[in-house]
Design an enzyme around this catalytic site. Structure first.
Site, PDB file in Angstrom:
ATOM      1  N   GLY A  68      43.798  53.018  56.660  1.00 25.37           N
ATOM      2  CA  GLY A  68      44.293  52.979  58.029  1.00 25.37           C
ATOM      3  C   GLY A  68      43.573  53.932  58.964  1.00 25.37           C
ATOM      4  O   GLY A  68      44.086  54.245  60.047  1.00 25.37           O
ATOM      5  N   ASN A  70      40.948  53.531  60.857  1.00 22.08           N
ATOM      6  CA  ASN A  70      40.590  52.968  62.168  1.00 22.08           C
ATOM      7  C   ASN A  70      41.789  53.017  63.113  1.00 22.08           C
ATOM      8  O   ASN A  70      41.653  53.340  64.297  1.00 22.08           O
ATOM      9  CB  ASN A  70      40.110  51.525  61.998  1.00 22.08           C
ATOM     10  N   HIS A 130      35.149  59.196  55.657  1.00 25.10           N
ATOM     11  CA  HIS A 130      35.775  58.714  54.421  1.00 25.10           C
ATOM     12  C   HIS A 130      35.437  59.616  53.238  1.00 25.10           C
ATOM     13  O   HIS A 130      35.839  59.330  52.115  1.00 25.10           O
ATOM     14  CB  HIS A 130      35.284  57.299  54.092  1.00 25.10           C
ATOM     15  N   TYR A 215      50.123  56.488  55.613  1.00 24.81           N
ATOM     16  CA  TYR A 215      50.121  55.228  56.357  1.00 24.81           C
ATOM     17  C   TYR A 215      51.547  54.684  56.431  1.00 24.81           C
ATOM     18  O   TYR A 215      51.978  54.178  57.475  1.00 24.81           O
ATOM     19  CB  TYR A 215      49.213  54.248  55.614  1.00 24.81           C
ATOM     20  N   PHE A 251      49.464  47.602  65.700  1.00 23.57           N
ATOM     21  CA  PHE A 251      48.489  46.767  64.994  1.00 23.57           C
ATOM     22  C   PHE A 251      48.202  45.492  65.789  1.00 23.57           C
ATOM     23  O   PHE A 251      47.050  45.089  65.943  1.00 23.57           O
ATOM     24  CB  PHE A 251      48.991  46.405  63.595  1.00 23.57           C
TER      25      PHE A 251
END
Length: 315
Positions: A68, A70, A130, A215, A251
């Site tokens: 998650g 982004n 990441h 998340y 989202f």
């Protein structure tokens, strides 16, 4: 749209086109035993990263792929902007600086010279990666920069990464879910093992300049999650700010604007954005294998409790 976002779309679209004609054997490279996409980074870039100098006011977001990042990246940018209350002239100057410096959307992407160019970025810099802790530059932990670490339950992460892998032209696809599941469990994917990554960040969970958030927590109550993030970074926002940002970064809202914000990559990036979709693919044996692995690696940890594994990952 920011100039840097425009350039990011151009860069990713170019890489996607390149990936469509690239032999699978050439798509990845290995650095210190971990795989990375060859069209986006290089061993030379990752070596150059070691000397990167963090600033005390850098806003850093870290998370394994498809947890998650982004989504949270966009939230962070909105929170930082609302706190800074930039004038139009200041915003234009920042956008122009980003465009001229030709920066990438992730810390580990781009050419080795990118880190020198990043020195010319005005504060506060928002940096997303990441990478696990041991591959981050030492300055991240020696400075007073704050790091927000995003985690997601392994079953949903695995499913999301599977769909991403098979839709992403830059990565070699898998012939079946079973083949992919074995690769996930053995850490044979880009950015390596989910479990190694998560275990390592868990060891830093009590560091005063590191905050972990899940998340699942953000899905449960996005506004409350953003308030915790704002408090961690010292941002000051109004209730109206939080409400506005939550609507803008839902989202569905981000998926609807994905072509504008991410170009062709938007179709690959945004799928369902829900908790629990792992049930569609996991077999009983795979489910049990994942439960054993999670317990072995993270059972009883602060991170496991935050992730609510028993709530979201039990059949």
């Amino acid at each position: 749209m920011s100039r840097n976002r425009e350039r990011a779309i151009e860069t990713v679209d170019k890489a996607l086109a390149q990936g469509e004609t690239m032999p699978p054997a050439d798509m990845l490279f290995s650095y210190r035993g971990v795989l990375y996409p060859a069209t986006l980074s290089s061993p030379e870039t990752l070596e150059a990263l070691k000397s990167f100098e963090a600033r005390s006011d850098d806003v850093i977001l870290a998370g394994y792929p498809k947890t998650g990042t982004n989504w949270l990246d966009q939230m962070l940018r909105e929170l930082e902007s609302a706190d800074a209350r930039y004038t139009e002239e200041e915003m234009k100057e920042r956008m122009d600086a980003e465009k001229k410096l030709e920066l990438s959307v992730r810390l580990e992407f781009g050419d080795p010279g990118m880190y020198e160019r990043m020195k010319r970025l005005p504060s506060r810099r928002i940096i997303v990666t990441h990478l696990p802790p041991h591959l981050l530059p030492p300055s991240f932990f020696q400075s007073k920069a704050k790091i927000l670490v995003l985690v997601r339950n392994p079953k949903d992460t695995a499913v999301s990464y599977y769909h991403f892998y098979n839709k992403m032209p830059l990565l070699p696809s898998f012939s079946s879910w079973d083949e992919y599941f074995a690769a996930f469990m053995n850490g044979k994917l880009t950015w390596g093992s989910y479990f190694d990554h998560t275990v390592e960040w868990n060891k830093h969970s009590d560091h005063e300049n590191i905050m972990l958030i899940s998340y699942e927590e953000l899905q449960e109550d996005q506004v409350l999650g953003m308030k915790k993030i704002a408090a961690f970074f010292g941002f000051s926002l109004s209730e109206e700010d939080f409400s506005r940002i939550a609507k803008k970064t839902s989202f569905q809202a981000m998926k609807e604007k994905s072509h504008e914000t991410h170009g062709k990559f938007g179709d690959i990036l945004f799928r369902k954005g829900v908790v629990g979709s792992w049930r569609e693919l996991f077999s009983k044996a795979q489910n049990e294998e994942m439960d054993r692995k999670f317990e072995e690696c993270l059972g009883g940890t602060k991170l496991a409790a935050m992730m609510k594994y028993d709530v979201y990952c039990k059949a």
